[in-house]
Design an enzyme around this catalytic site. Structure first.
Site, short mmCIF file in Angstrom:
data_model
loop_
_atom_site.label_atom_id
_atom_site.label_comp_id
_atom_site.label_asym_id
_atom_site.label_seq_id
_atom_site.Cartn_x
_atom_site.Cartn_y
_atom_site.Cartn_z
N SER A 142 8.83 -9.18 7.45
CA SER A 142 8.10 -8.41 8.48
C SER A 142 8.45 -8.87 9.89
O SER A 142 8.69 -10.07 10.12
CB SER A 142 6.60 -8.58 8.28
N TYR A 155 -0.80 -13.36 7.32
CA TYR A 155 0.18 -12.37 6.84
C TYR A 155 1.59 -12.80 7.26
O TYR A 155 2.51 -12.88 6.44
CB TYR A 155 -0.17 -10.99 7.41
O1 NJP Z 1 3.03 -0.25 2.12
P1 NJP Z 1 2.36 0.52 0.88
P2 NJP Z 1 4.55 -0.43 2.59
N1 NJP Z 1 1.61 -6.07 -7.63
O2 NJP Z 1 0.94 0.09 0.90
C1 NJP Z 1 2.44 -2.58 -4.05
C2 NJP Z 1 6.04 -4.62 4.30
N2 NJP Z 1 5.82 -4.18 5.69
O3 NJP Z 1 5.47 0.44 1.87
O4 NJP Z 1 0.50 -1.93 -7.06
C3 NJP Z 1 2.55 -5.12 -7.54
O5 NJP Z 1 2.70 1.97 0.93
C4 NJP Z 1 1.72 -1.25 -4.01
O6 NJP Z 1 1.66 -0.68 -5.32
P3 NJP Z 1 0.37 -0.66 -6.29
C5 NJP Z 1 4.79 -4.93 3.54
O7 NJP Z 1 4.31 -6.23 3.82
C6 NJP Z 1 5.27 -2.97 5.96
O8 NJP Z 1 4.52 -0.37 4.06
O9 NJP Z 1 0.61 0.56 -7.14
N3 NJP Z 1 2.64 -4.27 -6.52
C7 NJP Z 1 2.66 -0.42 -3.17
O10 NJP Z 1 3.66 0.18 -3.98
C8 NJP Z 1 5.29 -4.82 2.11
O11 NJP Z 1 5.86 -6.03 1.68
C9 NJP Z 1 5.06 -2.59 7.29
O12 NJP Z 1 -0.85 -0.57 -5.44
C10 NJP Z 1 1.74 -4.40 -5.53
C11 NJP Z 1 3.32 -1.44 -2.27
O13 NJP Z 1 3.02 -2.75 -2.78
C12 NJP Z 1 6.37 -3.75 2.20
O14 NJP Z 1 6.66 -3.58 3.58
C13 NJP Z 1 5.44 -3.43 8.31
C14 NJP Z 1 0.73 -5.37 -5.55
C15 NJP Z 1 2.81 -1.37 -0.86
O15 NJP Z 1 3.12 -0.11 -0.36
C16 NJP Z 1 6.01 -2.42 1.61
O16 NJP Z 1 4.78 -1.95 2.16
C17 NJP Z 1 6.01 -4.65 8.00
C18 NJP Z 1 0.69 -6.23 -6.66
N4 NJP Z 1 -0.26 -7.17 -6.79
C19 NJP Z 1 6.20 -5.02 6.68
N5 NJP Z 1 -0.02 -5.23 -4.42
C20 NJP Z 1 4.44 -1.27 7.68
N6 NJP Z 1 4.20 -0.36 6.76
O17 NJP Z 1 4.20 -1.06 8.89
C21 NJP Z 1 0.52 -4.20 -3.74
O18 NJP Z 1 6.38 -5.45 9.00
N7 NJP Z 1 1.57 -3.70 -4.39
#
Ligand code: NJP
Length: 243
Positions: A142, A155
């Site tokens: 990030s 974070y």
């Molecule tokens: O967010 P979101 P992003 N085990 O909420 C999964 C980083 N990032 O695409 O398990 C397995 O749409 C969850 O799936 P589910 C951020 O830190 C973002 O933006 O089905 N999976 C979903 O597919 C992250 O590392 C921004 O609920 C787990 C996914 O994670 C990455 O980008 C800025 C889980 C999250 O998708 C993708 O996030 C930045 C678990 N225990 C970094 N917990 C930004 N969006 O602005 C959650 O700097 N997931």
């Protein structure tokens, strides 16, 4: 032939946002995709969408806080497609708050998902990559770790721990494995959904100029498509307007 065609790519956090966009882009470019996240209905729908468009995808319910789930995801890739070329450790959560609020449970959850989840991915894939003699780790970190601001310290800490471990992994990896970290800035996804309403207002403001998740997917594809001897180590993708 692109450097993506035929590669087997496992993606955690594939059920929405950046993970979903990456799965769609890589599948369109000929990769075989192994989808992991906790919401099976979303993974099933995404796999069907990929297959209907002529691509290949399988999925497994994967909670990255459970080491055995990552082992299962990697095994699924090997069983179904005979190898694993790339593990994209993308699952992540951002439960941001002031340290004064002592949201210790949120801190622990971020450590479990953002940090330990990536380590479990390394533990699952590294022996397979060693055995194969090739493999590529792509870890989503990030810009929060590049410009440290209030509310985001835990974070950002989890993301910078992954950045550090990735560099150590790169140095230990030798000449056959590749390691990439991708630092997204603000991206329009479900990421802010679980944030505290007071904090979310601030994030919603940032989201006005946020990128589409495709922008990050293209950066991940760029790293993957390079020839074997080219390791793209660190990519930052943020909106032009982000401070
Ligand atoms: O967010 P979101 P992003 N085990 O909420 C999964 C980083 N990032 O695409 O398990 C397995 O749409 C969850 O799936 P589910 C951020 O830190 C973002 O933006 O089905 N999976 C979903 O597919 C992250 O590392 C921004 O609920 C787990 C996914 O994670 C990455 O980008 C800025 C889980 C999250 O998708 C993708 O996030 C930045 C678990 N225990 C970094 N917990 C930004 N969006 O602005 C959650 O700097 N997931």
């Amino acid at each position: 032939m692109s450097g993506i065609e035929g590669k087997v790519v496992a993606i955690t956090g594939a059920s929405s946002g950046i993970g979903e966009a990456t799965a769609l882009l890589l599948a369109e470019r000929g990769a075989k995709i192994v989808l992991g996240a906790r919401r099976p209905e979303r993974l099933e729908a995404l796999a069907s969408r990929i297959e209907e468009a002529g691509g290949e995808a399988v999925w497994a319910r994967t909670d990255v806080t459970r080491r055995e789930d990552l082992s299962g995801l990697v095994k699924l890739a090997s069983d179904r497609y005979g190898q694993l070329d790339v593990l994209v450790s993308n699952a992540g959560i951002g439960l941001i708050s002031r340290l004064d609020d002592l949201r210790v449970k949120d801190w622990e959850e971020m450590i479990d998902v953002n940090l330990k989840g990536v380590l479990y991915g390394i533990a699952a894939a590294l022996p397979v990559f060693r055995e194969q003699g090739f493999g590529h780790f792509v870890n989503t970190v990030s810009t929060a770790g590049l410009r440290i601001v209030p509310l985001q310290s835990v974070y950002a800490g989890t993301k910078n721990a992954v950045r550090t471990i990735s560099e150590g992994l790169r140095q230990e990896a030798g000449d056959s494995l590749r390691v990439t970290v991708v630092s997204p800035g603000a991206v329009r996804t479900d990421f802010a959904e679980r944030m505290d309403p007071a904090v979310k207002t601030q994030i919603d403001k940032m989201m006005e100029t946020a990128l589409s998740p495709d922008a990050v997917a293209r950066a991940i594809a760029f790293a993957i498509e390079q020839p074997d001897g080219v390791d793209v180590g660190d990519i930052v993708v943020r909106p032009t307007a982000q401070g």
